[in-house]
Write a protein that holds these residues in place. Structure first.
Motif, short mmCIF file in Angstrom:
data_model
loop_
_atom_site.label_atom_id
_atom_site.label_comp_id
_atom_site.label_asym_id
_atom_site.label_seq_id
_atom_site.Cartn_x
_atom_site.Cartn_y
_atom_site.Cartn_z
N ASP A 210 16.87 -32.45 31.35
CA ASP A 210 16.11 -32.30 29.92
C ASP A 210 14.40 -32.23 30.38
OD1 ASP A 210 15.00 -32.82 27.18
OD2 ASP A 210 15.70 -34.85 27.38
N LYS A 212 11.38 -33.33 28.57
CA LYS A 212 11.10 -34.39 27.23
C LYS A 212 9.67 -34.10 27.23
CE LYS A 212 14.23 -38.24 27.80
NZ LYS A 212 14.85 -38.53 28.97
N GLY A 224 11.19 -35.40 21.57
CA GLY A 224 12.59 -35.42 21.66
C GLY A 224 13.27 -34.78 22.51
N TYR A 267 25.68 -41.34 27.46
CA TYR A 267 24.76 -40.67 28.23
C TYR A 267 23.93 -41.72 28.93
CZ TYR A 267 20.06 -38.30 27.47
OH TYR A 267 18.68 -37.94 27.70
N ASN A 283 22.11 -43.98 26.47
CA ASN A 283 22.09 -43.44 25.05
C ASN A 283 23.50 -43.54 24.72
OD1 ASN A 283 19.26 -43.32 24.67
ND2 ASN A 283 19.73 -41.46 25.78
N ARG A 285 25.28 -41.51 22.60
CA ARG A 285 25.67 -40.11 21.94
C ARG A 285 25.29 -39.22 22.88
NH1 ARG A 285 20.43 -38.86 22.14
NH2 ARG A 285 19.00 -40.77 22.41
N GLY A 287 22.77 -36.05 24.19
CA GLY A 287 21.41 -35.99 24.34
C GLY A 287 21.11 -34.56 23.10
N ASP A 288 19.85 -34.55 22.69
CA ASP A 288 19.59 -33.45 22.03
C ASP A 288 18.08 -32.85 22.48
OD1 ASP A 288 18.32 -31.93 20.24
OD2 ASP A 288 19.00 -32.88 18.29
N PRO A 289 18.05 -31.92 23.34
CA PRO A 289 18.81 -30.73 23.19
C PRO A 289 19.93 -30.50 24.43
CG PRO A 289 16.78 -30.25 24.38
CD PRO A 289 16.91 -31.44 24.21
N GLU A 290 20.27 -31.90 25.24
CA GLU A 290 21.40 -31.26 25.85
C GLU A 290 22.80 -31.20 25.65
OE1 GLU A 290 19.39 -34.03 25.70
OE2 GLU A 290 19.10 -35.05 27.59
N1 GLY Z 1 16.96 -35.31 24.91
C1 GLY Z 1 17.00 -36.75 25.14
C2 GLY Z 1 17.73 -37.57 23.95
O1 GLY Z 1 18.48 -37.02 23.24
O2 GLY Z 1 17.46 -38.76 24.07
#
Ligand code: GLY
Ligand code: AMP
Length: 420
Positions: A210, A212, A224, A267, A283, A285, A287-290
């Motif tokens: 990612d 960041k 994010g 994650y 985390n 959940r 990831g966003d944008p993963e």
């Molecule tokens: N891309 C980092 C996150 O979703 O926490």
């Protein structure tokens, strides 16, 4: 089947697209979704924390399975709430979600089960943390305990920065703070490592890298996520084995010993130092944008995976992947992560013809009268999979050029470590 998806980001649009590929699925509702999900599913104007109203809708509309995208409702116990009402829901429960909801919970777990992580101290008195910091080497990392949307972490270069961080955290910048976490600064390269677990077994769910920081060269403020690529350039067989043996297995076993079952995506945010993994954070959940980067590579029916997970039968599923490389570039509103304008039309979006292996996932968007408007800092995710990162990036650049959105900006160097 009828599916409900909780969330409104790029991650949820990517999940929604994949869920709709399943032959089992007739209808998808998104709570609240965005302009991208609005085009392929039905958006319901309820916030992710309106558990009661969502429950009413789920019952009235006979939704068979709920999938939770973001961390806030998970940490607030959305899974317990729906399970108590006998509604099938995918994600970890409130106790398991402490892995993300409390950095101190995770640090104590690491200590108890000998999971490699940065050395740390937990302080509840300003005098004690001040004394400790005055006798520490720099850089050092100061963290708030709870959810802070990536903003509760301070990398401090000197004592003044550290004391300012401590003051802000104790003054309640990230909510009531009883404790503060101080960590050794680990100098390595980061990697996102994903698994999915049903509480009994787990399966790997790919790796990603990612970006960041807001500015090119991985500089500037934390965001994010400005883009990502998958797989991570760091992963190899030996490292993979170490991550499973030293981090994932002891975490899941440790939780079990504490009476906690982990069901859902996990994650692991890792720092890799000389092919050795250290846990930076968990985390609970995708990831966003993963998520947007990884899901286009998934071959297996994602609904089968979610259902197997809910039924504790993940061992009966073989998760298959395309071998291609995936790259994602996030198009943001000018000004993000600081002040930016909303409600600006993205005129050319409807004109873009995507080819095979090209994807645009919406994040901060809203639709009125068939026109898409910006509605957030991170607006669109451009994802391309191909046999090399350079090719994926080239195609993404062409798509962004074609869109020609005057209020947008994006990092031009996403994937610079894998693209020469
Ligand atoms: N891309 C980092 C996150 O979703 O926490
Ligand atoms: P977190 O929210 O815990 O992932 O922290 C945000 C970012 O801060 C991470 O992605 C890392 O880049 C950085 N970071 C956090 N903890 C450390 C640490 N102990 N050493 C070095 N960098 C860190």
């Amino acid at each position: 089947m009828i599916i409900g998806i909780i969330g409104s980001g790029g991650r949820e649009h990517a999940i929604c697209s994949k869920v709709l590929k399943s032959k089992k699925v007739n209808k998808v509702y998104c709570f609240p979704g965005n302009a991208g999900t609005d085009k392929i599913a039905t958006n319901i104007d309820l916030k992710v924390n309106e558990f009661n109203k969502i429950k009413e809708f789920v019952i009235n509309n006979k939704i068979d399975l709920l999938i939770v995208g973001p961390e806030n409702p998970l940490v607030d116990g959305i899974v317990n709430y729906f399970q108590d009402a006998n509604i099938k829901i995918f994600g970890p429960d409130k106790l398991a979600s402490q892995l993300e909801g409390s950095k101190i919970f995770t640090k104590k777990l690491c200590e108890k089960f000998k999971i490699p992580t940065a050395k740390f101290g937990i302080f509840n008195k300003i005098e004690e943390v001040t004394f400790f910091l005055k006798n520490s080497k720099f850089p050092i990392v100061v963290k708030a305990d709870g959810l802070a949307a990536g903003k509760g972490v301070y990398i401090c270069e000197n004592i003044n920065e550290a004391l300012k961080a401590v003051k802000e955290i104790f003054e309640g910048k990230f909510g009531l703070a009883k404790n503060i976490l101080v960590e050794e600064f680990l100098k390595g390269e980061e990697m996102s490592y994903f698994i999915i677990s049903d509480g009994k077994t787990f399966k790997k769910f790919q790796t990603a890298q990612d970006h960041k920081r807001a500015l090119e060269g991985d500089k500037g403020k934390n965001t994010g996520g400005m883009g990502a690529y998958s797989p991570s350039r760091l992963i190899n067989k030996d490292l993979d084995k170490k991550i499973i043996e030293k981090i994932i297995n002891p975490t899941l076993k440790g939780l079990k010993l504490m009476g906690i079952e982990f069901k859902g995506f996990l994650y692991a945010g890792l720092m890799i130092l000389e092919n050795e993994p250290y846990l930076i954070e968990y985390n609970v959940r995708m990831g966003d944008p993963e998520c947007q980067t990884i899901l286009p590579k998934l071959k297996t029916d994602i609904v089968d995976i979610f259902l197997a997970c809910c039924a504790n039968k993940l061992d009966s599923i073989n998760i298959e992947w395309h071998k291609e490389k995936s790259l994602c570039v996030v198009l943001c509103s000018k000004g993000y992560p600081n002040k930016y304008k909303n409600n600006l039309p993205i005129k050319n979006l409807g004109l873009i013809q995507l080819k095979k292996n090209e994807f645009i996932y919406h994040a901060g968007t809203k639709a009125y009268n068939n026109i898409v408007y910006s509605n957030g800092g991170r607006v669109l995710n451009f994802v391309v999979i191909s046999n090399n990162f350079k090719k994926s990036k080239k195609k993404i650049n062409l798509l962004i050029k074609e869109l020609d959105w005057k209020n947008g900006y994006y990092r031009k160097d996403i994937g610079f470590k894998v693209i020469k």
